[in-house]
Write an enzyme that holds these catalytic residues in place. Structure first.
Site, PDB file in Angstrom:
ATOM      1  CG  ASN A 132      -1.728   1.266   1.362  1.00 32.94           C
ATOM      2  OD1 ASN A 132      -2.342   1.687   0.365  1.00 32.94           O
ATOM      3  ND2 ASN A 132      -1.783   1.872   2.538  1.00 32.94           N
ATOM      4  CG  HIS A 134      -0.799   5.829   4.697  1.00 29.26           C
ATOM      5  ND1 HIS A 134      -2.167   5.717   4.820  1.00 29.26           N
ATOM      6  CD2 HIS A 134      -0.412   6.718   5.631  1.00 29.26           C
ATOM      7  CE1 HIS A 134      -2.576   6.510   5.800  1.00 29.26           C
ATOM      8  NE2 HIS A 134      -1.520   7.128   6.311  1.00 29.26           N
ATOM      9  CB  SER A 161       4.856   5.253   4.357  1.00 32.85           C
ATOM     10  OG  SER A 161       5.208   6.310   5.221  1.00 32.85           O
ATOM     11  CG  ASP A 170      -3.118   3.040   7.019  1.00 31.04           C
ATOM     12  OD1 ASP A 170      -2.981   2.519   5.901  1.00 31.04           O
ATOM     13  OD2 ASP A 170      -3.980   3.905   7.270  1.00 31.04           O
TER      14      ASP A 170
END
Ligand code: NHR
Ligand code: GAR
Length: 233
Positions: A132, A134, A161, A170
């Site tokens: 992911n 973020h 990130s 997250d």
């Protein structure tokens, strides 16, 4: 072992006739999940077109109107919509999403502006194969509205990130970060734009590492170039 992909003879090159048994380098199959504009998807499409060792084999959006779908179609990439509003609960949505992902036979799944929280079952289905991006310097500002919260907190530095997705929202181990200064006159839009420009460099770089088999997660530990990663790059 095999030479690096870059070092292998290119198809059609003079070297091909000298080494006729060298196979074409297989490229990592990447599925990208989006919900919105898809500029990070575009950065990945462009990196793949520029010769990075991965291909975007499919794009999936939970929103039928996501502008990013047109980017995929324009690049000749098949798209699927798995509309979360059409499912009675998260578990059923995640089952359909998981099946849509799996149908592309990906080696890696990338969340690029994907806005639905994924169940443990779906995360575990692609454990160690899901990234992911973020929009914050994790572990700061997990969750939504990161730019607004960074401005409210008065932080001098902000960024983005890339992390492996785990069942902790997250909270998966961070691989790499891009930092930007926060300026005195920033609003949410100016700060978001500065971060987003850096995301477009960061995400293809990390995906390339994974494609080159330089990057992996074992347990909750990130490994890069054969060593445990102690701090994000
Ligand atoms: N799923 C798991 N299990 N783990 C992660 O680390 C995940 C994830 C799903 C998405 C992206 C994440 C981000 O980078 C992401 C990471 C959406 C929400 C959210 O609250 C939070 C974090 C992220 C993405 N979504 C609302 C929900 O109820 C819906 C918001 C909307 O639809 O606009 O799912 O920020
Ligand atoms: C990016 O800034 C990404 O980091 C963020 O949304 C934007 C998507 O832009 N992701 C999240 O907020 C995940 N919850 P894009 O669609 O143009 O790539």
């Amino acid at each position: 072992g095999l030479p690096n992909r870059e070092d292998r003879p290119k198809r059609g090159s003079h070297a091909k006739r000298l080494l006729p048994m060298t196979p074409a380098a297989p490229r990592l199959r990447v599925v990208v999940l989006i919900s919105g504009s898809g500029t990070n998807l575009q950065a990945l499409i462009d990196a793949a077109a520029a010769g990075q060792p991965f291909e975007i084999c499919g794009v999936i959006s939970n929103r039928p109107a996501a502008p990013g779908l047109a980017r995929a179609t324009a690049a000749g990439i098949p798209v699927r919509v798995v509309d979360h509003t059409k499912f009675p609960d998260r578990a059923r949505f995640d089952d359909a999403l998981g099946d849509a992902i799996a149908a592309f036979l990906p080696g890696l799944v990338v969340l690029a502006g994907f806005m639905r929280i994924l169940s443990d079952a779906l995360v575990n289905r692609f454990a160690g194969r899901m990234l992911n991006i973020h929009p914050s310097l994790l572990p700061r500002f997990q969750g939504l509205h990161t730019h607004r919260r960074a401005l409210e907190a008065g932080t001098a530095e902000h960024g983005a990130s890339v992390h492996f997705v785990t069942t902790e929202l997250d909270g998966g181990p961070v691989i790499a970060q891009a930092r930007v200064p926060v300026q005195a006159d920033d609003d949410e839009a100016t700060l978001a734009a500065r971060v987003l420009a850096r995301e477009h460099e960061l995400l293809p770089r990390v995906v390339s590492w994974f494609a080159q088999e330089r990057l992996a997660m074992h347990g909750d530990q990130v490994w890069l170039d054969g060593a445990p990663l102690r701090h994000p790059v």
